[in-house]
Design a protein around this motif. Structure first.
Motif, short mmCIF file in Angstrom:
data_model
loop_
_atom_site.label_atom_id
_atom_site.label_comp_id
_atom_site.label_asym_id
_atom_site.label_seq_id
_atom_site.Cartn_x
_atom_site.Cartn_y
_atom_site.Cartn_z
N TYR A 1 58.53 30.01 38.49
CA TYR A 1 57.69 30.65 39.48
C TYR A 1 56.49 31.25 38.76
O TYR A 1 56.64 31.85 37.70
CB TYR A 1 58.45 31.77 40.20
N GLY A 2 55.32 31.09 39.33
CA GLY A 2 54.13 31.67 38.72
C GLY A 2 53.21 32.25 39.77
O GLY A 2 53.19 31.82 40.93
N VAL A 3 52.44 33.25 39.36
CA VAL A 3 51.47 33.90 40.22
C VAL A 3 50.20 34.12 39.42
O VAL A 3 50.25 34.56 38.28
CB VAL A 3 51.99 35.27 40.73
N ALA A 4 49.07 33.79 40.02
CA ALA A 4 47.76 34.06 39.41
C ALA A 4 46.92 34.80 40.44
O ALA A 4 46.78 34.34 41.57
CB ALA A 4 47.08 32.78 38.98
N VAL A 5 46.40 35.94 40.05
CA VAL A 5 45.58 36.77 40.94
C VAL A 5 44.13 36.66 40.48
O VAL A 5 43.84 36.68 39.29
CB VAL A 5 46.05 38.24 40.91
N GLY A 6 43.23 36.54 41.44
CA GLY A 6 41.82 36.44 41.08
C GLY A 6 40.95 37.10 42.13
O GLY A 6 41.40 37.51 43.20
N GLU A 7 39.66 37.23 41.78
CA GLU A 7 38.71 37.82 42.71
C GLU A 7 37.34 37.20 42.49
O GLU A 7 37.05 36.66 41.42
CB GLU A 7 38.63 39.33 42.55
N THR A 8 36.52 37.27 43.51
CA THR A 8 35.16 36.78 43.42
C THR A 8 34.27 37.60 44.34
O THR A 8 34.74 38.19 45.32
CB THR A 8 35.08 35.28 43.77
#
Length: 89
Positions: free
Chosen positions: A68-75
């Motif tokens: 299981y993986g999670v990547a959080v980002g913003e722009t």
């Protein structure tokens, strides 16, 4: 041919699922958007197509498992921007 060229990777072919959630806010005074996103992936190391690997799993010579993986980002971008950059953390 691809299978022969990648024989070292035998048994790692599997199925994966992914999903994303996004939250976007628009500021009309600045004509600017802000978006936060979370990308989820579930990588299933199972052997549904290869009976021999199922047998090896039963004998303890191979192993089925889930990643299981999670990547959080913003722009952040302006309404008139044509190029958008994003940052992952």
């Amino acid at each position: 041919m691809d299978a022969l060229l990648n024989i070292g990777a035998f048994g790692i072919y599997n199925k994966a699922d992914a999903g994303i959630t996004m939250h976007c806010i628009y500021d009309p005074d600045l004509e600017q958007y802000y978006m936060e996103f979370i990308y989820y992936i579930i990588d299933l190391y199972d052997f549904p197509l290869l009976d021999i690997l199922d047998k090896m799993n039963a004998l303890g010579l191979a192993r089925c498992y889930e990643l299981y993986g999670v990547a959080v980002g913003e722009t952040l971008w302006k309404k008139s921007d044509s190029n958008i950059e994003y940052h992952m953390y």
